[in-house]
Design an enzyme around this catalytic site. Structure first.
Site, mmCIF file in Angstrom:
data_model
loop_
_atom_site.group_PDB
_atom_site.id
_atom_site.type_symbol
_atom_site.label_atom_id
_atom_site.label_comp_id
_atom_site.label_asym_id
_atom_site.label_seq_id
_atom_site.Cartn_x
_atom_site.Cartn_y
_atom_site.Cartn_z
ATOM 1 N N ASP A 107 0.880 -1.168 0.000
ATOM 2 C CA ASP A 107 0.000 0.000 0.000
ATOM 3 C C ASP A 107 0.916 1.214 0.000
ATOM 4 O O ASP A 107 2.125 1.101 0.253
ATOM 5 C CB ASP A 107 -0.890 -0.001 1.265
ATOM 6 C CG ASP A 107 -1.802 1.226 1.332
ATOM 7 O OD1 ASP A 107 -2.232 1.712 0.267
ATOM 8 O OD2 ASP A 107 -2.053 1.727 2.442
ATOM 9 N N SER A 108 0.324 2.379 -0.233
ATOM 10 C CA SER A 108 1.117 3.602 -0.142
ATOM 11 C C SER A 108 1.502 3.882 1.316
ATOM 12 O O SER A 108 2.430 4.638 1.566
ATOM 13 C CB SER A 108 0.311 4.768 -0.703
ATOM 14 O OG SER A 108 -0.946 4.826 -0.064
ATOM 15 N N HIS A 140 -7.601 3.264 3.643
ATOM 16 C CA HIS A 140 -7.526 3.980 4.921
ATOM 17 C C HIS A 140 -8.901 4.114 5.592
ATOM 18 O O HIS A 140 -8.976 4.364 6.786
ATOM 19 C CB HIS A 140 -6.978 5.397 4.709
ATOM 20 C CG HIS A 140 -5.496 5.482 4.617
ATOM 21 N ND1 HIS A 140 -4.777 4.852 3.641
ATOM 22 C CD2 HIS A 140 -4.582 6.124 5.394
ATOM 23 C CE1 HIS A 140 -3.494 5.119 3.808
ATOM 24 N NE2 HIS A 140 -3.351 5.877 4.868
ATOM 25 N N TYR A 179 -0.659 8.461 -2.713
ATOM 26 C CA TYR A 179 -0.780 8.127 -4.129
ATOM 27 C C TYR A 179 -2.040 8.786 -4.713
ATOM 28 O O TYR A 179 -2.121 9.031 -5.902
ATOM 29 C CB TYR A 179 -0.913 6.611 -4.328
ATOM 30 C CG TYR A 179 0.347 5.803 -4.182
ATOM 31 C CD1 TYR A 179 1.501 6.326 -3.613
ATOM 32 C CD2 TYR A 179 0.386 4.480 -4.619
ATOM 33 C CE1 TYR A 179 2.652 5.549 -3.485
ATOM 34 C CE2 TYR A 179 1.526 3.704 -4.503
ATOM 35 C CZ TYR A 179 2.658 4.240 -3.929
ATOM 36 O OH TYR A 179 3.780 3.479 -3.804
ATOM 37 N N GLY A 180 -2.989 9.012 -3.840
ATOM 38 C CA GLY A 180 -4.319 9.439 -4.280
ATOM 39 C C GLY A 180 -4.368 10.798 -4.941
ATOM 40 O O GLY A 180 -5.382 11.174 -5.517
ATOM 41 N N GLU A 196 -3.978 9.207 8.921
ATOM 42 C CA GLU A 196 -2.526 9.133 9.169
ATOM 43 C C GLU A 196 -2.162 9.884 10.456
ATOM 44 O O GLU A 196 -1.176 9.576 11.109
ATOM 45 C CB GLU A 196 -1.738 9.718 7.985
ATOM 46 C CG GLU A 196 -1.804 8.884 6.711
ATOM 47 C CD GLU A 196 -0.860 7.672 6.715
ATOM 48 O OE1 GLU A 196 0.200 7.741 7.360
ATOM 49 O OE2 GLU A 196 -1.202 6.663 6.076
ATOM 50 N N CYS A 227 -4.282 -1.133 -2.054
ATOM 51 C CA CYS A 227 -4.405 0.310 -2.219
ATOM 52 C C CYS A 227 -5.349 0.531 -3.400
ATOM 53 O O CYS A 227 -5.116 -0.011 -4.489
ATOM 54 C CB CYS A 227 -3.029 0.901 -2.510
ATOM 55 S SG CYS A 227 -3.042 2.636 -2.983
ATOM 56 N N ASN A 228 -6.407 1.282 -3.173
ATOM 57 C CA ASN A 228 -7.378 1.490 -4.245
ATOM 58 C C ASN A 228 -6.818 2.346 -5.372
ATOM 59 O O ASN A 228 -7.090 2.090 -6.541
ATOM 60 C CB ASN A 228 -8.633 2.167 -3.688
ATOM 61 C CG ASN A 228 -9.471 1.223 -2.865
ATOM 62 O OD1 ASN A 228 -10.440 0.664 -3.348
ATOM 63 N ND2 ASN A 228 -9.106 1.021 -1.613
ATOM 64 N N CYS A 258 -11.077 3.154 -0.379
ATOM 65 C CA CYS A 258 -9.715 3.551 -0.013
ATOM 66 C C CYS A 258 -9.378 2.733 1.222
ATOM 67 O O CYS A 258 -10.194 2.639 2.143
ATOM 68 C CB CYS A 258 -9.675 5.041 0.317
ATOM 69 S SG CYS A 258 -8.097 5.572 1.004
HETATM 70 N N1 DGL Z 1 -4.133 3.624 0.316
HETATM 71 C C1 DGL Z 1 -4.578 4.621 -0.602
HETATM 72 C C2 DGL Z 1 -5.818 4.139 -1.337
HETATM 73 O O1 DGL Z 1 -6.407 3.114 -0.992
HETATM 74 C C3 DGL Z 1 -4.879 5.924 0.085
HETATM 75 C C4 DGL Z 1 -3.671 6.671 0.517
HETATM 76 C C5 DGL Z 1 -2.998 7.421 -0.595
HETATM 77 O O2 DGL Z 1 -3.572 8.357 -1.164
HETATM 78 O O3 DGL Z 1 -1.878 7.042 -0.878
HETATM 79 O O4 DGL Z 1 -6.224 4.771 -2.276
#
Ligand code: DGL
Length: 264
Positions: free
Chosen positions: A10-11, A185, A42-43, A151, A73-74, A183
């Site tokens: 994941d990010s 998170h 990443y989003g 976070e 990670c979505n 997502c």
């Molecule tokens: N884990 C990322 C997702 O599921 C969210 C965090 C990010 O933006 O990196 O999209």
């Protein structure tokens, strides 16, 4: 293959929700988890950048000799899944398909989807859900402020509840019956989200359905690890491993083994 680990990336720490579901279903499996904390989020990034980062993460996990990779990670699943499936010679699964499958189950007609800006802009959930059930009405909303709040560990905080209201009460007004937490998170905000929009709106978290998919792939390939032989999971973060550890323990509500720093 049986004794090899499941690779998860994941990010950041959000993918720990998928890690937790995997371990609940398959406690004997070893997991190698990578959080690309140096490059989170990443989003907010472009498709090209997300694909490049995802490839780095996958190659790191390949170096750990994993038998399957779960993109927990979505944002990354939205853009990089077909690319990684083409490039790698082991199964790679993302979290979007399992989430979409859970969303169309049952009789609901109006579904809300929330995620990062990248995930919502990609339209991947909409396309996947429409392919499964073209009759479904979909209302999407990017919620870019949720990731920093998580976070920060602000899971039960008035600021978080206010932000949830801003993003989600308009979806409630539109009559959504289910809300896809698109997502990794977001599942830790479940309680706060239901508190604001009401328990009657079902929250869909793809961690469990993704786990079912991993379980069925490993079972059908005969790659499940023998129960009884446990070995310790490994956690890596590309920056601030101590912070990953601290917030990760809040996420999981338990101690984690030492998180190791890694760079590539
Ligand atoms: N884990 C990322 C997702 O599921 C969210 C965090 C990010 O933006 O990196 O999209």
């Amino acid at each position: 293959m049986n004794q090899k680990a499941i690779g998860v990336f994941d990010s950041g720490i959000g993918g720990l929700t998928v890690y937790q579901a995997l371990k609940k279903k398959m406690p004997q499996e070893k997991v190698v988890y990578l959080g690309d904390t140096a490059r989170l989020p990443y989003g907010t990034k472009s498709a090209e950048t997300i694909i490049r980062y995802s490839e780095d993460n996958a190659f790191f996990l390949m170096g750990k000799k994993v038998k399957i990779i779960v993109i927990a990670c979505n944002s990354s699943s939205s853009y990089a899944l077909p690319h990684l499936q083409d490039k790698l010679d082991i199964p790679v699964i993302g979290v979007i398909n399992p989430g979409a499958e859970a969303a169309v189950r049952g009789n609901s007609k109006i579904i809300g989807i929330i995620g990062t800006t990248a995930t919502i802009n990609s339209g991947t959930y909409e396309k996947t859900i429409a392919a499964l059930n073209p009759e479904m009405d979909i209302v999407s909303q990017a919620c870019p402020l949720f990731v920093p709040l998580v976070e920060e560990g602000w899971l039960d905080h008035q600021v978080t509840r206010m932000v949830i209201g801003e993003y989600l009460l308009p979806l409630k007004k539109k009559g959504i019956e289910k809300l896809v937490l698109g997502c990794t998170h977001y599942p830790v905000l479940k309680k706060a989200i239901s508190g604001v929009i009401g328990e009657e709106i079902e929250l869909i978290d793809s961690a469990r359905t993704t786990t079912e998919k991993v379980f069925s792939i490993l079972t059908s390939l005969g790659w499940m690890r023998n129960s009884g032989k446990r070995s310790q999971d490994e956690f890596y973060a590309t920056d601030f491993p101590e912070r990953f550890q601290k917030i990760g323990e809040i996420f999981l509500r338990r101690k984690l083994v030492k998180v190791q720093a890694v760079s590539f």
